[in-house]
Scaffold this motif. Structure first.
Motif: not given
Length: 744
Positions: A146, A278, A284
């Protein structure tokens, strides 16, 4: 104020109805049937009742018990199911496992990526490999990571600080912990058997929290502790395993997250920017270089052992940078735009101990550099035996014992139950010797003022992530603002075996704007306060003499501040925090109109918009910022991301700065009507950062602004484009607005 347990049945029933109405509004909000702008437009206030038709929500006020909405929790009293205080041991934090990093060796295997395959090696730029997106999130495909894509959000200094350790976590609903690692034996963890599953409950005799009520790191209790040491760069992979459907949130919280390592010295792509969130099924990769400030301008020959990191063999590896910038106690938490309060309250918070040649975490090593603070000695660094993390937070739960929150109190949510390390009023067994306690205020809006029940002294050695220039002996600590950390040393050798002493909260609240007053110790212990979180909340039981002599020290000098007087001041800025904000943007993603806001350099008071650039200091400069409280009815703990500052004056005078605020800080208390003037540098990294009130209700409604360092070289643009995340990928758009004084 707080609704007592012996309130009339009619009043309790009205409170239950009110909380159900609030829950229906929260569900409608999560489904997108209404927006938070609608609540502002309707003029909802904590003194109003609410009626919730299936369609077309409308507020009204006709309740005979309308004052029930003045209850700070917005709920009936949290039931304790017969549980008494100080009847459970306080658990130490759960130490996150670390794995030596080797590219291409399946390093990210410990927690597989959703839905079950081992995760890929991390990359300098975001991994945009596509995966299916569930229908509830719009369908199609989207990236597995993300993080915003491309060179602007690539990891800065990736080659200079290659990851050396990997730490992998999930965000998910509550479940038993079968791999609890306190980092110490049972004898130093109040007898807790770490081999037995640790239930997701605030007390063994309270109900387990359901997977929609409590969202924690790895889905488990106790809270997590990240261990790091200087220049041992960490790759922190955070998987989002929250429900795909945003309505499956137990009444509050949102399933998109952004992890802020508070107050890490690294690029903005790793800072947990509020607009870089995200989605479920994504991860992430955060890159934490853990470097000293000024690493590319100061001590370039790495000749200063005080600017160093501890080696496994017991030595020091000298590194570049300024040893005056050494940090020790951080924490990490969610920073989702307009949902930070809900997600942090729901369990998205952990702590981060950083070790250095100065603050080594080995009290017996006498090498002329190590400060030898209370810790232990079995390992060359990072001993936790007598170095204890404490997370303080007030909570509330519903009639079923499930965590609950009133998301419609824009002044600041308050709970009615005290927790330490996410358990209800525990006891902690100690030996007759010195202990270091790293105390974090992880509440939403509550301040704490701490003392020991016998009024005996404590020694404060740090404020926020930074050791003070000199220790300060206090019988009562200053008010601890939200997100502030106070490191203190308590010497239990003054007590006899079998005795007890309690940690006491003196700060009384009646709403979330600020403490009503600080009580005397006698008043707080009397039980006369209407605030159920005043009084004793942690019991220390002195159980034995230490097996080894206590050789730990509290030196008269700890870490002196860096001298900035020879660095020219490039600009001065003023930020005023108050109510009555306006909103120039109507972007439903980047902006939010709330009662709170920030005025920059005397212009209009503006509500939060992470697409607006409010300040853009130049890379490599120093500035002086004045933070001002625009009213007398509230108290704001202001957090500035990325750089620590030094307070030059309170209310215009250097003499008003107390001894415990004379080190470097990252949260600055603004007393009612008061001001703080500080100075800080902008070095080493760039990107978009934030400044906001850390009363997270104020932050979310909408006391937050974006500032940026966008001339740091590399791929940066001036100004930076704003990321707009979706499950199908992140797009970039130009800033919504740039204030006239932003670029100086």
């Amino acid at each position: 104020m707080y609704l007592p347990n012996d309130a009339s049945k009619a009043r309790l029933r009205e409170a239950e109805i009110a909380s159900r109405n609030f829950a229906e509004l929260a569900t409608a909000l999560s489904k997108g049937e209404v927006t938070r702008r609608d609540f502002i437009k309707w003029g909802l206030a904590t003194s109003s009742g609410l009626l919730v038709p299936v369609h077309g929500l409308t507020p009204f006020s006709s309740s005979a018990y309308a004052a029930v909405f003045d209850i700070p929790t917005g709920l009936p009293p949290s039931p304790l199911f017969g549980v008494q205080p100080f009847t459970q041991p306080m658990p130490r934090f759960d130490v996150l496992p670390r794995k030596t990093f080797t590219f291409g060796a399946g390093v990210m295997d410990p927690i597989p990526a959703f839905p079950g395959a081992p995760g890929p090696d991390p990359t300098e730029q975001a991994n945009v490999t596509q995966q299916p997106v569930p229908a509830v999130l719009g369908g199609g495909t989207g990236p597995i990571e993300g993080r915003p894509p491309g060179p602007i959000w690539a990891h800065q200094q990736w080659a200079g600080f290659p990851p050396r350790m990997a730490v992998e976590v999930t965000q998910e609903g509550a479940k038993p912990n079968t791999v609890y690692n306190p980092g110490v034996p049972s004898s130093l963890n109040s007898g807790i058997d770490a081999s037995r599953p640790f239930r997701p409950a605030f007390h063994p005799d309270l109900p387990d929290q359901g997977p929609l009520a409590l969202w924690t790191f790895n889905g488990t209790l106790p809270p997590k502790l990240l261990i790091g040491r200087y220049h041992e760069s960490i790759l922190f992979r955070h998987h989002n395993r929250l429900p795909d459907d945003p309505t499956r949130n137990g009444g509050f919280g949102i399933h998109t997250i952004s992890t802020h390592e508070h107050n890490g010295h690294h690029g903005a792509e790793n800072d947990g920017f509020t607009g870089a969130y995200f989605f479920p099924r994504q991860y992430y990769d955060y890159h934490y270089p853990i470097c000293h400030g000024g690493y590319n301008t100061i001590n370039l020959d790495a000749a200063e052992p005080r600017c160093g990191t501890p080696t496994d063999a017991g030595g020091i590896e000298n590194v570049q940078g300024d040893f005056h910038e050494t940090m020790s106690t951080h924490w990490f938490h969610d920073h989702m735009f307009s949902f930070t309060a809900q997600n942090v309250y729901k369990g998205n918070a952990g702590m981060f101990n950083i070790y250095s040649s100065l603050d080594r975490g080995n009290e017996e090593m006498d090498d002329g550099v190590n400060l030898r603070l209370p810790s232990g000695s079995a390992k060359s660094y990072g001993n936790l035996d007598y170095d204890v993390n404490l997370m303080l937070a007030d909570k509330a739960w519903d009639a079923d014992g499930q965590l609950a929150m009133d998301i419609f109190d824009f002044d600041g949510f308050l709970g009615d139950v005290m927790t330490v390390n996410l358990v209800y009023k525990p006891f902690f067994e100690v030996e007759r010797r010195k202990y270091r306690f790293r105390i974090l205020n992880a509440a939403v809006a509550r301040f704490f003022k701490l003392a020991l029940s016998d009024a005996s002294p404590m020694v404060q050695i740090a404020n926020d992530g930074n050791l003070l220039p000199n220790p300060v002996v206090l019988n009562t600590l200053d008010e601890l603002g939200i997100a502030e950390r106070y490191d203190i040393v308590i010497d239990f050798s003054r007590y006899s075996i079998g005795s007890k002493v309690w940690m006491v909260n003196l700060a009384e609240h009646e709403n979330g704007r600020r403490p009503k007053e600080d009580l005397s110790l006698r008043e707080a212990l009397s039980g006369s306060s209407n605030d159920p979180c005043v009084g004793r909340f942690l019991e220390f039981r002195i159980v034995r003499d230490p097996a080894r002599p206590d050789v730990s020290q509290v030196p008269e000098q700890l870490i002196v501040n860096p001298d900035l007087t020879t660095i020219p001041v490039a600009a001065q800025r003023t930020f005023e925090f108050g109510r009555g904000a306006k909103q120039n943007s109507t972007d439903p993603i980047t902006s939010f109109l709330g009662p709170w806001g920030i005025k920059v350099d005397g212009a209009t008071m503006l509500a939060a918009d992470f697409g607006r650039v409010s300040a853009a200091p130049r890379f490599g400069t120093r500035e002086v910022w004045t933070l001002r409280n625009g009213g007398g009815g509230w108290d704001h703990p202001i957090h500035i991301h990325f750089e620590e500052g030094q307070i030059l004056a309170r209310d215009g005078k250097a003499s008003n700065v107390p001894a415990w605020e004379r080190g470097r800080k990252d949260v600055y208390r603004l007393h009612p009507g008061g001001s703080v003037t500080l100075t800080m540098q902008f070095r080493d990294f760039g990107g978009m950062f934030m400044e906001h009130c850390h009363n997270t209700t104020h932050e979310d409604n909408a006391m937050l602004l974006r500032w940026e360092i966008d001339d740091a070289g590399g791929a940066f643009l001036r100004p930076l484009p704003t990321p707009i995340p979706t499950p199908q990928g992140v797009k970039f758009v130009p800033p919504d607005e740039i204030l006239p004084t932003a670029f100086r």
